[in-house]
Design an enzyme around this catalytic site. Sequence first.
Site, PDB file in Angstrom:
ATOM      1  N   LYS A 147       0.837  -1.212   0.000  1.00 60.84           N
ATOM      2  CA  LYS A 147       0.000   0.000   0.000  1.00 60.84           C
ATOM      3  C   LYS A 147       0.869   1.257   0.000  1.00 60.84           C
ATOM      4  O   LYS A 147       0.683   2.159  -0.810  1.00 60.84           O
ATOM      5  CB  LYS A 147      -0.897   0.008   1.249  1.00 60.84           C
ATOM      6  CG  LYS A 147      -1.561   1.337   1.532  1.00 60.84           C
ATOM      7  CD  LYS A 147      -2.455   1.288   2.752  1.00 60.84           C
ATOM      8  CE  LYS A 147      -1.805   1.733   4.026  1.00 60.84           C
ATOM      9  NZ  LYS A 147      -1.555   3.189   4.130  1.00 60.84           N
ATOM     10  N   ASN A 148       1.835   1.292   0.915  1.00 58.72           N
ATOM     11  CA  ASN A 148       2.611   2.524   1.070  1.00 58.72           C
ATOM     12  C   ASN A 148       3.545   2.790  -0.100  1.00 58.72           C
ATOM     13  O   ASN A 148       4.031   3.909  -0.256  1.00 58.72           O
ATOM     14  CB  ASN A 148       3.403   2.496   2.390  1.00 58.72           C
ATOM     15  CG  ASN A 148       2.487   2.640   3.589  1.00 58.72           C
ATOM     16  OD1 ASN A 148       1.285   2.826   3.441  1.00 58.72           O
ATOM     17  ND2 ASN A 148       3.049   2.544   4.782  1.00 58.72           N
ATOM     18  N   ASP A 178       4.370   0.708  12.115  1.00 59.67           N
ATOM     19  CA  ASP A 178       3.178   0.043  11.586  1.00 59.67           C
ATOM     20  C   ASP A 178       3.024  -1.386  12.116  1.00 59.67           C
ATOM     21  O   ASP A 178       1.976  -2.007  11.918  1.00 59.67           O
ATOM     22  CB  ASP A 178       3.202   0.025  10.052  1.00 59.67           C
ATOM     23  CG  ASP A 178       2.862   1.392   9.482  1.00 59.67           C
ATOM     24  OD1 ASP A 178       2.482   2.282  10.255  1.00 59.67           O
ATOM     25  OD2 ASP A 178       2.994   1.577   8.249  1.00 59.67           O
ATOM     26  N   ARG A 181      -0.557  14.530  13.212  1.00 66.16           N
ATOM     27  CA  ARG A 181       0.276  14.239  12.047  1.00 66.16           C
ATOM     28  C   ARG A 181       0.422  15.504  11.217  1.00 66.16           C
ATOM     29  O   ARG A 181      -0.225  15.663  10.190  1.00 66.16           O
ATOM     30  CB  ARG A 181      -0.334  13.086  11.247  1.00 66.16           C
ATOM     31  CG  ARG A 181      -0.396  11.803  12.058  1.00 66.16           C
ATOM     32  CD  ARG A 181      -1.024  10.674  11.300  1.00 66.16           C
ATOM     33  NE  ARG A 181      -0.122  10.049  10.358  1.00 66.16           N
ATOM     34  CZ  ARG A 181      -0.417   8.944   9.691  1.00 66.16           C
ATOM     35  NH1 ARG A 181      -1.582   8.355   9.857  1.00 66.16           N
ATOM     36  NH2 ARG A 181       0.445   8.413   8.849  1.00 66.16           N
ATOM     37  N   CYS A 184      -5.448   7.487   9.373  1.00 66.89           N
ATOM     38  CA  CYS A 184      -5.563   6.848  10.689  1.00 66.89           C
ATOM     39  C   CYS A 184      -5.401   7.878  11.802  1.00 66.89           C
ATOM     40  O   CYS A 184      -4.610   8.802  11.699  1.00 66.89           O
ATOM     41  CB  CYS A 184      -4.475   5.797  10.842  1.00 66.89           C
ATOM     42  SG  CYS A 184      -4.913   4.243  10.089  1.00 66.89           S
ATOM     43  N   ARG A 229      -8.778  -0.637   4.507  1.00 67.58           N
ATOM     44  CA  ARG A 229      -7.962   0.400   3.853  1.00 67.58           C
ATOM     45  C   ARG A 229      -6.627  -0.166   3.381  1.00 67.58           C
ATOM     46  O   ARG A 229      -6.043   0.336   2.425  1.00 67.58           O
ATOM     47  CB  ARG A 229      -7.687   1.548   4.834  1.00 67.58           C
ATOM     48  CG  ARG A 229      -8.859   2.465   5.079  1.00 67.58           C
ATOM     49  CD  ARG A 229      -8.428   3.688   5.873  1.00 67.58           C
ATOM     50  NE  ARG A 229      -7.168   4.182   5.365  1.00 67.58           N
ATOM     51  CZ  ARG A 229      -6.199   4.699   6.112  1.00 67.58           C
ATOM     52  NH1 ARG A 229      -6.358   4.817   7.406  1.00 67.58           N
ATOM     53  NH2 ARG A 229      -5.078   5.116   5.567  1.00 67.58           N
TER      54      ARG A 229
HETATM   55  C1  UD1 Z   1       4.117   6.916   6.406  1.00 63.01           C
HETATM   56  C2  UD1 Z   1       3.309   5.653   6.215  1.00 63.01           C
HETATM   57  C3  UD1 Z   1       2.790   5.148   7.541  1.00 63.01           C
HETATM   58  C4  UD1 Z   1       3.944   4.963   8.510  1.00 63.01           C
HETATM   59  C5  UD1 Z   1       4.799   6.224   8.590  1.00 63.01           C
HETATM   60  C6  UD1 Z   1       6.054   6.035   9.426  1.00 63.01           C
HETATM   61  C7  UD1 Z   1       2.337   5.905   4.014  1.00 63.01           C
HETATM   62  C8  UD1 Z   1       1.100   6.099   3.208  1.00 63.01           C
HETATM   63  N1  UD1 Z   1       2.177   5.948   5.340  1.00 63.01           N
HETATM   64  O1  UD1 Z   1       3.250   7.892   6.970  1.00 63.01           O
HETATM   65  O2  UD1 Z   1       2.136   3.906   7.321  1.00 63.01           O
HETATM   66  O3  UD1 Z   1       3.443   4.663   9.788  1.00 63.01           O
HETATM   67  O4  UD1 Z   1       5.209   6.646   7.277  1.00 63.01           O
HETATM   68  O5  UD1 Z   1       6.808   4.977   8.933  1.00 63.01           O
HETATM   69  O6  UD1 Z   1       3.403   5.684   3.489  1.00 63.01           O
HETATM   70  N2  UD1 Z   1       5.865  14.706  10.930  1.00 63.01           N
HETATM   71  C9  UD1 Z   1       5.927  16.035  11.253  1.00 63.01           C
HETATM   72  N3  UD1 Z   1       5.813  16.964  10.256  1.00 63.01           N
HETATM   73  C10 UD1 Z   1       5.658  16.602   8.944  1.00 63.01           C
HETATM   74  C11 UD1 Z   1       5.602  15.228   8.631  1.00 63.01           C
HETATM   75  C12 UD1 Z   1       5.705  14.299   9.644  1.00 63.01           C
HETATM   76  O7  UD1 Z   1       6.056  16.403  12.422  1.00 63.01           O
HETATM   77  O8  UD1 Z   1       5.560  17.487   8.084  1.00 63.01           O
HETATM   78  C13 UD1 Z   1       5.941  13.683  12.017  1.00 63.01           C
HETATM   79  C14 UD1 Z   1       4.627  12.918  12.155  1.00 63.01           C
HETATM   80  O9  UD1 Z   1       3.735  13.604  12.963  1.00 63.01           O
HETATM   81  C15 UD1 Z   1       5.099  11.627  12.775  1.00 63.01           C
HETATM   82  C16 UD1 Z   1       6.472  11.427  12.142  1.00 63.01           C
HETATM   83  O10 UD1 Z   1       6.870  12.688  11.643  1.00 63.01           O
HETATM   84  O11 UD1 Z   1       5.246  11.773  14.160  1.00 63.01           O
HETATM   85  C17 UD1 Z   1       6.473  10.400  11.027  1.00 63.01           C
HETATM   86  O12 UD1 Z   1       5.615  10.807  10.005  1.00 63.01           O
HETATM   87  P1  UD1 Z   1       5.857  10.437   8.457  1.00 63.01           P
HETATM   88  O13 UD1 Z   1       7.141   9.700   8.330  1.00 63.01           O
HETATM   89  O14 UD1 Z   1       5.672  11.675   7.683  1.00 63.01           O
HETATM   90  O15 UD1 Z   1       4.693   9.428   8.200  1.00 63.01           O
HETATM   91  P2  UD1 Z   1       3.678   9.428   6.998  1.00 63.01           P
HETATM   92  O16 UD1 Z   1       4.377   9.771   5.736  1.00 63.01           O
HETATM   93  O17 UD1 Z   1       2.459  10.186   7.375  1.00 63.01           O
END
Ligand code: UD1
Length: 416
Positions: A22-23, A304, A121, A116, A396
């Site tokens: 998915k990711n 995850d 986030r 989720c 999902r």
């Molecule tokens: C992706 C994955 C999700 C996985 C996560 C971490 C997809 C669709 N989803 O989510 O399944 O759990 O990586 O491996 O690929 N953060 C900030 N500011 C930002 C962006 C992120 O503070 O602009 C923080 C988030 O709040 C969180 C951490 O960084 O605490 C990790 O987030 P991120 O790596 O961005 O996860 P996703 O891309 O949302």
Amino acid sequence: MSAIVVQGYCPLKGEIEIQGSKNAALPMMAAALLHKGTTVLKYVPIIQDVFCMMGILESMGCACSRNGHTLVIDARHIKTARIPRESGKAMRSSIVVLGALLGRCMEGEAYYPGGCSIGSRPIDLHLAALRHMGAEIAEKDEMIIARTRGLRGAEITLSYPSVGATENVILAAVKAKGTTILKGAAMEPEIDALCGLLCAMGADIEGIGTSILTIRGTDELHDTEYQVPGDRIVTGTYLSAVMAAGGEAAFRRGSPQHLGCVLDTMQHMGADIRVTGDVTEIKMERRPKGIFITTSPYPGFPTDLQSMAMVLLAVGNGKGRLKETVFEGRFATAKQLHKMGAEIIIEGSEARITGKGSLKGTAVKACDLRGGAALVVAGLRADGETRITDCHHILRGYEDICRDLQNLGGSIRRES
Ligand code: UD1
């Protein structure tokens, strides 16, 4: 409302193929927007989030056609650069479409993403990086309105290796003028898959698999066909299922090369695991041992799979500890596991868990995608019947968790 009903104490045995990731699939679908032509993705998982991303692309004017696991995206004509509110809110990864839209249309409108409910986030890193590349971004209520007179390559350092922000920068940089150097990039294998697709389309990306990516902008993208990798998180879920229920099973196409830390952890907990090529075999003849697990960005233990680890510690032997370092609010499943008799104490970002050997079947509620799947795993080691409601979360990301576990001999069914 749909529910999944699991009957516990039925050891698993057999071999199944793991669905596509998915990711990886979602940002690869967004990448198709960059090219005024056709992109064919193979081995795409048939899951709700993929349908949601298809909806987003179609609303913009792309033609998407799916035949089994093959998805053809024709992005010759884009009529709007706006991500519809509902899909944007339903799925967090909709935000990576913004980088691709800026690259293709020099504008993009998105809503603050949902997905989720696993802690706050924010998307500050995404927006700061896109601004650094020449995007003007206004944030109005729940909307993000981005415009540019032309993206330009820049040197960007992420203060945290955010997966989504890394993907957004890559997608924006592929067609930008000049070279982008991205430091502190996330190194998740799904990013390698995205870069692999983009290079096959004609992009110029160096440093794939490392935390420093160099992307030289180009206008010359072309039609391509590319395969989505197997879903390492789904493999981890089903390995956990065998560890909870006992038995032995093999998983094909499950990306074991990207599960190093997970397989080490599972072996440490008592599983016998063997990897041959893309097949992962597991045998579990004892209760999982209580250990200390910390989640962290790749190549660490993935957040995850944190809820699955919680279940294994809860049905295991002795005392275990879990530390969540990626998403602060990702312990919602503990409350549901308490209903099943689990002994879990949450203190800030840590969970202390006393293994009880087994749980008791009861009615529980899926709170998020991976937490919901973890409750299914818990049901496999519970006395009697576990009824999991709010299963739309699970749909999902899992093609058919009931089918897969039934094929391994599990007693599990879906009720609608
Ligand atoms: C992706 C994955 C999700 C996985 C996560 C971490 C997809 C669709 N989803 O989510 O399944 O759990 O990586 O491996 O690929 N953060 C900030 N500011 C930002 C962006 C992120 O503070 O602009 C923080 C988030 O709040 C969180 C951490 O960084 O605490 C990790 O987030 P991120 O790596 O961005 O996860 P996703 O891309 O949302």
